[in-house]
Design a protein around this motif. Sequence first.
Motif, mmCIF file in Angstrom:
data_model
loop_
_atom_site.group_PDB
_atom_site.id
_atom_site.type_symbol
_atom_site.label_atom_id
_atom_site.label_comp_id
_atom_site.label_asym_id
_atom_site.label_seq_id
_atom_site.Cartn_x
_atom_site.Cartn_y
_atom_site.Cartn_z
ATOM 1 N N TRP A 1 33.171 46.348 39.802
ATOM 2 C CA TRP A 1 33.834 45.936 41.044
ATOM 3 C C TRP A 1 34.549 47.126 41.702
ATOM 4 O O TRP A 1 34.466 47.314 42.913
ATOM 5 C CB TRP A 1 34.824 44.813 40.751
ATOM 6 N N ALA A 2 35.256 47.926 40.910
ATOM 7 C CA ALA A 2 36.017 49.050 41.460
ATOM 8 C C ALA A 2 35.109 50.082 42.117
ATOM 9 O O ALA A 2 35.429 50.607 43.185
ATOM 10 C CB ALA A 2 36.860 49.707 40.363
ATOM 11 N N GLY B 1 40.568 56.291 39.655
ATOM 12 C CA GLY B 1 41.362 55.153 39.231
ATOM 13 C C GLY B 1 41.582 55.173 37.732
ATOM 14 O O GLY B 1 40.917 55.913 36.999
ATOM 15 N N GLN C 1 33.459 47.999 45.346
ATOM 16 C CA GLN C 1 34.342 47.505 46.396
ATOM 17 C C GLN C 1 35.434 48.483 46.825
ATOM 18 O O GLN C 1 35.868 48.460 47.964
ATOM 19 C CB GLN C 1 34.992 46.192 45.948
ATOM 20 N N LEU C 2 35.885 49.315 45.916
ATOM 21 C CA LEU C 2 36.965 50.249 46.243
ATOM 22 C C LEU C 2 36.449 51.649 46.534
ATOM 23 O O LEU C 2 37.208 52.507 46.967
ATOM 24 C CB LEU C 2 37.985 50.311 45.098
ATOM 25 N N ALA D 1 44.329 52.442 41.578
ATOM 26 C CA ALA D 1 43.455 53.343 42.325
ATOM 27 C C ALA D 1 44.302 54.411 42.983
ATOM 28 O O ALA D 1 45.314 54.111 43.615
ATOM 29 C CB ALA D 1 42.664 52.562 43.363
ATOM 30 N N LEU E 1 35.579 53.898 44.387
ATOM 31 C CA LEU E 1 36.038 54.904 43.433
ATOM 32 C C LEU E 1 34.857 55.730 42.935
ATOM 33 O O LEU E 1 33.738 55.232 42.830
ATOM 34 C CB LEU E 1 36.756 54.248 42.260
#
Length: 91
Positions: A49-50, A23, A53-54, A17, A56
């Motif tokens: 998930w990215a 990412g 949760q992140l 990321a 992105l």
Amino acid sequence: MTMPRDTDLRGVLHLSAHTAGIGKIGYGIAPHYRCRGLATRAVTLVTAWAFAQLGLTRLEIVVTAPGIQGQASRRVAEKAGFVSAGMRRSH
């Protein structure tokens, strides 16, 4: 990547990321476990998930493998919902 109740390494997936919400994903599957949908499933799960949760906003898969391996990698990306953004001039 391994499967439940098994310790055989079937593949790897790397997520990096970067700043600005971008990412990159890279992946590979051990030859014996290819053509079973493992890479597509892993990319799909990590992508969801990215984003969730992140936070992105963009994920990239850069296909660098030549020939058949590159074609297979592009198919994985497409099956996971990625679209081609074209060729990078530096590659």
